[in-house]
Motif scaffolding. Sequence first.
Motif, PDB file in Angstrom:
ATOM      1  N   VAL A 131       0.830  -1.255  -0.147  1.00 32.89           N
ATOM      2  CA  VAL A 131       0.079   0.024   0.106  1.00 32.89           C
ATOM      3  C   VAL A 131       0.935   1.223  -0.013  1.00 32.89           C
ATOM      4  O   VAL A 131       0.667   2.103  -0.687  1.00 32.89           O
ATOM      5  CB  VAL A 131      -0.897   0.081   1.039  1.00 32.89           C
ATOM      6  N   ILE A 132       1.937   1.216   0.814  1.00 30.62           N
ATOM      7  CA  ILE A 132       2.673   2.587   0.971  1.00 30.62           C
ATOM      8  C   ILE A 132       3.503   2.644  -0.187  1.00 30.62           C
ATOM      9  O   ILE A 132       3.723   3.736  -1.065  1.00 30.62           O
ATOM     10  CB  ILE A 132       3.703   2.321   2.212  1.00 30.62           C
ATOM     11  N   ALA A 133       3.748   1.704  -0.869  1.00 30.26           N
ATOM     12  CA  ALA A 133       4.625   1.454  -2.342  1.00 30.26           C
ATOM     13  C   ALA A 133       4.016   2.189  -3.259  1.00 30.26           C
ATOM     14  O   ALA A 133       4.336   2.998  -4.217  1.00 30.26           O
ATOM     15  CB  ALA A 133       5.103   0.171  -2.526  1.00 30.26           C
ATOM     16  N   GLU A 134       2.592   1.853  -3.315  1.00 32.45           N
ATOM     17  CA  GLU A 134       1.690   2.695  -4.318  1.00 32.45           C
ATOM     18  C   GLU A 134       1.505   4.001  -4.076  1.00 32.45           C
ATOM     19  O   GLU A 134       1.444   4.678  -4.864  1.00 32.45           O
ATOM     20  CB  GLU A 134       0.282   1.744  -4.280  1.00 32.45           C
ATOM     21  N   ARG A 135       1.468   4.436  -3.018  1.00 29.23           N
ATOM     22  CA  ARG A 135       1.226   5.750  -2.589  1.00 29.23           C
ATOM     23  C   ARG A 135       2.604   6.543  -3.085  1.00 29.23           C
ATOM     24  O   ARG A 135       2.576   7.791  -3.581  1.00 29.23           O
ATOM     25  CB  ARG A 135       1.075   6.173  -0.963  1.00 29.23           C
ATOM     26  N   LEU A 136       3.828   6.040  -2.901  1.00 34.84           N
ATOM     27  CA  LEU A 136       4.944   6.487  -3.179  1.00 34.84           C
ATOM     28  C   LEU A 136       5.299   6.628  -4.722  1.00 34.84           C
ATOM     29  O   LEU A 136       5.627   7.599  -5.199  1.00 34.84           O
ATOM     30  CB  LEU A 136       6.247   5.824  -2.544  1.00 34.84           C
ATOM     31  N   ARG A 137       4.661   5.469  -5.271  1.00 35.53           N
ATOM     32  CA  ARG A 137       4.586   5.555  -6.989  1.00 35.53           C
ATOM     33  C   ARG A 137       4.076   6.879  -7.316  1.00 35.53           C
ATOM     34  O   ARG A 137       4.574   7.494  -8.204  1.00 35.53           O
ATOM     35  CB  ARG A 137       4.077   4.212  -7.394  1.00 35.53           C
ATOM     36  N   GLN A 138       2.822   7.063  -6.920  1.00 43.50           N
ATOM     37  CA  GLN A 138       1.970   8.210  -7.109  1.00 43.50           C
ATOM     38  C   GLN A 138       2.487   9.668  -6.917  1.00 43.50           C
ATOM     39  O   GLN A 138       2.669  10.510  -7.632  1.00 43.50           O
ATOM     40  CB  GLN A 138       0.682   8.102  -6.365  1.00 43.50           C
ATOM     41  N   TRP A 139       3.169   9.470  -5.909  1.00 42.96           N
ATOM     42  CA  TRP A 139       3.981  10.649  -5.275  1.00 42.96           C
ATOM     43  C   TRP A 139       5.049  11.027  -6.270  1.00 42.96           C
ATOM     44  O   TRP A 139       5.291  12.187  -6.917  1.00 42.96           O
ATOM     45  CB  TRP A 139       4.580  10.773  -4.084  1.00 42.96           C
ATOM     46  N   LYS A 140       5.902  10.070  -6.703  1.00 39.89           N
ATOM     47  CA  LYS A 140       7.015  10.061  -7.426  1.00 39.89           C
ATOM     48  C   LYS A 140       6.736  10.545  -8.830  1.00 39.89           C
ATOM     49  O   LYS A 140       7.480  11.426  -9.539  1.00 39.89           O
ATOM     50  CB  LYS A 140       7.732   8.823  -7.728  1.00 39.89           C
ATOM     51  N   CYS A 176      10.447  -5.805   2.132  1.00 40.31           N
ATOM     52  CA  CYS A 176      10.300  -4.091   2.092  1.00 40.31           C
ATOM     53  C   CYS A 176      11.114  -3.402   0.954  1.00 40.31           C
ATOM     54  O   CYS A 176      10.849  -2.609   0.529  1.00 40.31           O
ATOM     55  CB  CYS A 176      10.450  -3.708   3.567  1.00 40.31           C
ATOM     56  N   PHE A 177      12.612  -3.853   1.007  1.00 48.55           N
ATOM     57  CA  PHE A 177      13.539  -3.361   0.263  1.00 48.55           C
ATOM     58  C   PHE A 177      13.220  -3.327  -1.113  1.00 48.55           C
ATOM     59  O   PHE A 177      13.037  -2.436  -1.721  1.00 48.55           O
ATOM     60  CB  PHE A 177      14.809  -4.042   0.417  1.00 48.55           C
ATOM     61  N   THR A 178      12.655  -4.637  -1.609  1.00 52.34           N
ATOM     62  CA  THR A 178      12.215  -4.827  -2.973  1.00 52.34           C
ATOM     63  C   THR A 178      10.855  -3.951  -3.194  1.00 52.34           C
ATOM     64  O   THR A 178      10.836  -3.440  -4.536  1.00 52.34           O
ATOM     65  CB  THR A 178      12.040  -6.264  -3.115  1.00 52.34           C
ATOM     66  N   ALA A 179       9.950  -3.764  -2.549  1.00 57.34           N
ATOM     67  CA  ALA A 179       8.717  -3.273  -2.586  1.00 57.34           C
ATOM     68  C   ALA A 179       8.886  -1.830  -2.966  1.00 57.34           C
ATOM     69  O   ALA A 179       8.325  -1.165  -3.736  1.00 57.34           O
ATOM     70  CB  ALA A 179       7.773  -3.569  -1.443  1.00 57.34           C
ATOM     71  N   LEU A 180       9.746  -1.189  -2.079  1.00 58.43           N
ATOM     72  CA  LEU A 180       9.892   0.161  -2.172  1.00 58.43           C
ATOM     73  C   LEU A 180      11.002   0.959  -2.884  1.00 58.43           C
ATOM     74  O   LEU A 180      11.291   1.833  -3.191  1.00 58.43           O
ATOM     75  CB  LEU A 180      10.343   0.630  -0.525  1.00 58.43           C
TER      76      LEU A 180
END
Length: 360
Positions: A131-140, A176-180
């Motif tokens: 979920v957090i990775a998806e938010r970061l993707r949108q932010w990026k 976590c490392f791979t996801a983010l």
Amino acid sequence: MYTLLRNILFLFPPEKVHYFSMNVLKGLCSVSWIRKWIKSYFTPSKNDRLITVFQTRHATLHFANPVGLGAGFDKNARYLRELECLGFGFVEIGTVTPKAQPGNDRPRLFRLPKDKALINRMGFNNDGAAVIAERLRQWKNRQAVAKNTLPLMIGGNIGKNKLTSNADAWKDYALCFTALFDFVDYFVVNVSSPNTPGLRALQEKDALRKILLTLQNINISKPHPKPILLKIAPDLNDAQINDVIELAQEIQLDGIVATNTTISREALRTPASVVKAIDTGGLSGKPLQQRSTQIVQQITQQTNGTIPVIASGGIFNGSDAAEKLAAGATLVQVWTGFIYEGPGIVKKICRELIADQSLS
């Protein structure tokens, strides 16, 4: 102005106030002209002296200013736009775990105003890596459209789930490392929170080597490896810190974050009965300032400054930040200071750093 507002907010439970305040800010920043005003008011004036280069083995990162927000404030990457408007040079999100988890029972965040401190036992409450990775993707993606010269830098603070055994902890960090990986600028391995049972045992050299080498192996397989830093506890003794330094040099770690919260309760002004009633948790804020500076100095001196350090602990103003930078840190993080000093803390610190001739 903020002192009055803080006195009102301090009448209410800390965790509720945290989300209330950030959601109000989020609502304000959803209006374009208000967002622009907030950003112009709170963002430090551009100054070449504030631009900070964080040189690591894997990457050279450029920060608009050296003042960041430590992990635990925006655990789930929900408030990046708002924090950018307040002028932060970087924000460390997390601690992120593979699976979502609720954290420890409430109440789990406590104020100690007489000490300008907090005690927290949050327990890695977060929405989970996916979920957090998806938010970061949108932010990026939004950052790419904005084309900022020096965009807000994002650190990914990663940990293990509460129910994961220490023997399998390395797997959680790898997940976590791979996801983010594609969405953060650097990583921080958190093995030093006092609020997950047994976590600090992972700071022992052999356990730590397993985790860090696993991440390094994944990292070097990528076309553009990301810096990996380690966050350590202030409660380590000199021998344990030396072990960390030796391991960091052995595996060519990119940096150290010094420090996390402390389990010590020494020399507090808050009545002992109040502190005892709070019981467990990590203490942050002014009582941590001296110890965190000592550890920054120890790392810098023993490595001749070859391992970059992000300093955290008791930073409330430019003088506090200058103390950490003079001790050898490249960047500084605030958290408790943000709560006590308010939304103007970054601009205030940067203004005072520019005026500090010793840092010229």
